[in-house]
Design a protein around this motif. Sequence first.
Motif, mmCIF file in Angstrom:
data_model
loop_
_atom_site.group_PDB
_atom_site.id
_atom_site.type_symbol
_atom_site.label_atom_id
_atom_site.label_comp_id
_atom_site.label_asym_id
_atom_site.label_seq_id
_atom_site.Cartn_x
_atom_site.Cartn_y
_atom_site.Cartn_z
ATOM 1 N N THR A 18 0.823 -1.211 0.000
ATOM 2 C CA THR A 18 0.000 0.000 0.000
ATOM 3 C C THR A 18 0.854 1.256 0.000
ATOM 4 O O THR A 18 0.547 2.236 -0.687
ATOM 5 N N SER A 19 1.938 1.251 0.775
ATOM 6 C CA SER A 19 2.803 2.431 0.826
ATOM 7 C C SER A 19 3.531 2.660 -0.497
ATOM 8 O O SER A 19 3.814 3.806 -0.856
ATOM 9 N N LYS A 20 3.823 1.593 -1.237
ATOM 10 C CA LYS A 20 4.543 1.742 -2.505
ATOM 11 C C LYS A 20 3.607 2.108 -3.656
ATOM 12 O O LYS A 20 3.923 2.972 -4.476
ATOM 13 N N ILE A 21 2.465 1.445 -3.731
ATOM 14 C CA ILE A 21 1.543 1.679 -4.842
ATOM 15 C C ILE A 21 0.565 2.800 -4.524
ATOM 16 O O ILE A 21 0.199 3.588 -5.406
ATOM 17 N N GLY A 22 0.151 2.917 -3.276
ATOM 18 C CA GLY A 22 -0.850 3.919 -2.910
ATOM 19 C C GLY A 22 -0.363 5.349 -3.022
ATOM 20 O O GLY A 22 -1.173 6.278 -3.057
ATOM 21 N N LYS A 23 0.943 5.566 -3.072
ATOM 22 C CA LYS A 23 1.451 6.935 -3.172
ATOM 23 C C LYS A 23 1.347 7.494 -4.586
ATOM 24 O O LYS A 23 1.535 8.702 -4.795
ATOM 25 N N ASN A 24 1.085 6.648 -5.586
ATOM 26 C CA ASN A 24 0.925 7.129 -6.959
ATOM 27 C C ASN A 24 -0.344 7.974 -7.084
ATOM 28 O O ASN A 24 -1.375 7.658 -6.477
ATOM 29 N N ARG A 25 -0.265 9.022 -7.880
ATOM 30 C CA ARG A 25 -1.393 9.940 -8.056
ATOM 31 C C ARG A 25 -1.697 10.093 -9.552
ATOM 32 O O ARG A 25 -1.391 11.121 -10.164
ATOM 33 N N PRO A 26 -2.293 9.090 -10.149
ATOM 34 C CA PRO A 26 -2.609 9.184 -11.591
ATOM 35 C C PRO A 26 -3.724 10.194 -11.844
ATOM 36 O O PRO A 26 -4.575 10.439 -10.983
ATOM 37 N N ARG A 27 -3.731 10.768 -13.026
ATOM 38 C CA ARG A 27 -4.784 11.706 -13.412
ATOM 39 C C ARG A 27 -5.027 11.576 -14.912
ATOM 40 O O ARG A 27 -4.121 11.253 -15.675
ATOM 41 N N PRO A 28 -6.256 11.815 -15.360
ATOM 42 C CA PRO A 28 -6.563 11.716 -16.795
ATOM 43 C C PRO A 28 -5.976 12.898 -17.561
ATOM 44 O O PRO A 28 -5.862 14.009 -17.037
ATOM 45 N N MET A 29 -5.607 12.635 -18.796
ATOM 46 C CA MET A 29 -5.090 13.674 -19.683
ATOM 47 C C MET A 29 -5.910 13.678 -20.977
ATOM 48 O O MET A 29 -6.208 12.610 -21.535
ATOM 49 N N TYR A 30 -6.274 14.855 -21.441
ATOM 50 C CA TYR A 30 -7.049 15.003 -22.665
ATOM 51 C C TYR A 30 -6.097 15.375 -23.804
ATOM 52 O O TYR A 30 -5.360 16.365 -23.713
ATOM 53 N N LEU A 31 -6.089 14.581 -24.851
ATOM 54 C CA LEU A 31 -5.221 14.802 -26.000
ATOM 55 C C LEU A 31 -6.066 15.066 -27.238
ATOM 56 O O LEU A 31 -7.163 14.503 -27.403
ATOM 57 N N THR A 32 -5.553 15.916 -28.087
ATOM 58 C CA THR A 32 -6.237 16.232 -29.333
ATOM 59 C C THR A 32 -5.581 15.487 -30.495
ATOM 60 O O THR A 32 -4.420 15.083 -30.416
ATOM 61 N N GLU A 33 -6.335 15.314 -31.549
ATOM 62 C CA GLU A 33 -5.824 14.677 -32.758
ATOM 63 C C GLU A 33 -5.960 15.666 -33.915
ATOM 64 O O GLU A 33 -7.059 15.903 -34.431
ATOM 65 N N GLY A 34 -4.829 16.272 -34.270
ATOM 66 C CA GLY A 34 -4.843 17.265 -35.339
ATOM 67 C C GLY A 34 -5.536 18.556 -34.945
ATOM 68 O O GLY A 34 -6.055 19.278 -35.806
ATOM 69 N N GLY A 35 -5.580 18.878 -33.631
ATOM 70 C CA GLY A 35 -6.253 20.085 -33.177
ATOM 71 C C GLY A 35 -5.372 21.311 -33.285
ATOM 72 O O GLY A 35 -4.143 21.226 -33.255
ATOM 73 N N ASP A 36 -6.014 22.475 -33.352
ATOM 74 C CA ASP A 36 -5.277 23.729 -33.408
ATOM 75 C C ASP A 36 -4.927 24.190 -31.999
ATOM 76 O O ASP A 36 -5.157 23.478 -31.011
ATOM 77 N N TYR A 37 -4.361 25.396 -31.908
ATOM 78 C CA TYR A 37 -3.913 25.908 -30.609
ATOM 79 C C TYR A 37 -5.076 26.060 -29.635
ATOM 80 O O TYR A 37 -4.958 25.718 -28.446
ATOM 81 N N SER A 38 -6.199 26.527 -30.115
ATOM 82 C CA SER A 38 -7.359 26.734 -29.239
ATOM 83 C C SER A 38 -7.867 25.400 -28.675
ATOM 84 O O SER A 38 -8.190 25.300 -27.487
ATOM 85 N N LEU A 39 -7.908 24.384 -29.505
ATOM 86 C CA LEU A 39 -8.392 23.080 -29.046
ATOM 87 C C LEU A 39 -7.408 22.441 -28.066
ATOM 88 O O LEU A 39 -7.821 21.824 -27.078
ATOM 89 N N ARG A 40 -6.105 22.605 -28.324
ATOM 90 C CA ARG A 40 -5.113 22.070 -27.390
ATOM 91 C C ARG A 40 -5.175 22.783 -26.050
ATOM 92 O O ARG A 40 -4.991 22.169 -25.001
ATOM 93 N N THR A 41 -5.452 24.080 -26.076
ATOM 94 C CA THR A 41 -5.601 24.836 -24.825
ATOM 95 C C THR A 41 -6.808 24.344 -24.034
ATOM 96 O O THR A 41 -6.763 24.203 -22.803
ATOM 97 N N LYS A 42 -7.911 24.074 -24.739
ATOM 98 C CA LYS A 42 -9.102 23.546 -24.058
ATOM 99 C C LYS A 42 -8.815 22.189 -23.425
ATOM 100 O O LYS A 42 -9.247 21.903 -22.301
ATOM 101 N N ALA A 43 -8.073 21.335 -24.143
ATOM 102 C CA ALA A 43 -7.742 20.012 -23.602
ATOM 103 C C ALA A 43 -6.869 20.147 -22.350
ATOM 104 O O ALA A 43 -7.049 19.411 -21.369
ATOM 105 N N LYS A 44 -5.929 21.082 -22.387
ATOM 106 C CA LYS A 44 -5.063 21.299 -21.234
ATOM 107 C C LYS A 44 -5.856 21.810 -20.042
ATOM 108 O O LYS A 44 -5.645 21.384 -18.905
ATOM 109 N N MET A 45 -6.799 22.721 -20.276
ATOM 110 C CA MET A 45 -7.629 23.247 -19.197
ATOM 111 C C MET A 45 -8.560 22.172 -18.631
ATOM 112 O O MET A 45 -8.838 22.146 -17.430
ATOM 113 N N MET A 46 -9.040 21.280 -19.506
ATOM 114 C CA MET A 46 -9.884 20.190 -19.018
ATOM 115 C C MET A 46 -9.085 19.249 -18.123
ATOM 116 O O MET A 46 -9.600 18.740 -17.117
ATOM 117 N N GLY A 47 -7.806 19.002 -18.449
ATOM 118 C CA GLY A 47 -6.955 18.195 -17.578
ATOM 119 C C GLY A 47 -6.757 18.841 -16.219
ATOM 120 O O GLY A 47 -6.790 18.167 -15.189
#
Length: 333
Positions: A62-91
Amino acid sequence: LNDNHYDRMLANLDYLKVYSQRRYDLQDFRQGVVKTASYALDKRDDMRMRLNVTQSMIDTITSKIGKNRPRPMYLTEGGDYSLRTKAKMMGRMMEGLFLQSKLYDIMPKIFQDSCIFDLGVLKIYQENGKIYVERVFANEILWDMDDALYGEPQSLYQVKKVHKSYLLDRFSGFSSEINNLAGGKQEENPDSELIECVEAWHLPTSPESGDGRHVICIEGVTLLDEEYTRTQFPFLFLKWSDSIVGFGGISLAEQLYPVQKEINSLCIRIQQSMHLLSVPLVFIQAGSKVAPSHQCSGPWFRQGLLGCHRLSLVSCRPCPSPSSVDLLRSRTA
């Protein structure tokens, strides 16, 4: 369902007892309280773990695995700067939501539950426009054994003791029924204002079937009955190891139980043999008239052995050897 899950509930409490070395009774949990006696040391000392490798391994993992703090990341596929910014803000929003709901504080406990019980359960629900997460005790979750033969039940039940004030606040239209039921329960247990509440979910057969249901009820009263359209239960289930048949998993404590039981048995035998045989014994001849001032006091001095013509020192070797415990501990590594 309670009768079908009785053995499973007892097994979970047995593994909890091995880990914590405290007494827990199934009836206490069904009443919604854990009595003070559960925190007392077990009078039957032979039942306590001399060398608790189960607790040591679960705490280490528990002490070794429980300390991990995973989080979801939103990635774009062929998105422009505005869409990448939205994905970053959603993360960032999701990370803030995790921190707000204290998910990173609860998940190590859920992982620890999966090591002790057959299930580690996290409930995710929405109330008053906010998202909440809640740790759920594995024995509160019930399902039909036949329905969950292949590990995917269509219906799930949570049986939990809830304070009457919470039910009165959320279901104010049933205040008289809730108060009457709470009054009857207080006659049985004056110190408790908890009411057994059952929340049930039935998944829809298909998106268009409309047969999914979400029901909340207490004894004799249905507080909520609404359609349930989601294809998953509002729970996150974590299992140490999947079982071949059925919905419940196999915990680390269950896998270590045979080795832990053998270690405890060997430790008891070693302790008894050390008390009886590991101390050298000194025998003197009966009638030798050795002055009492020259005699030592203690468990190693014996007088009155007939046929002994000289001072004898007897050294016994304890059996079984303590190295056998080290052999069993190596099997758990």
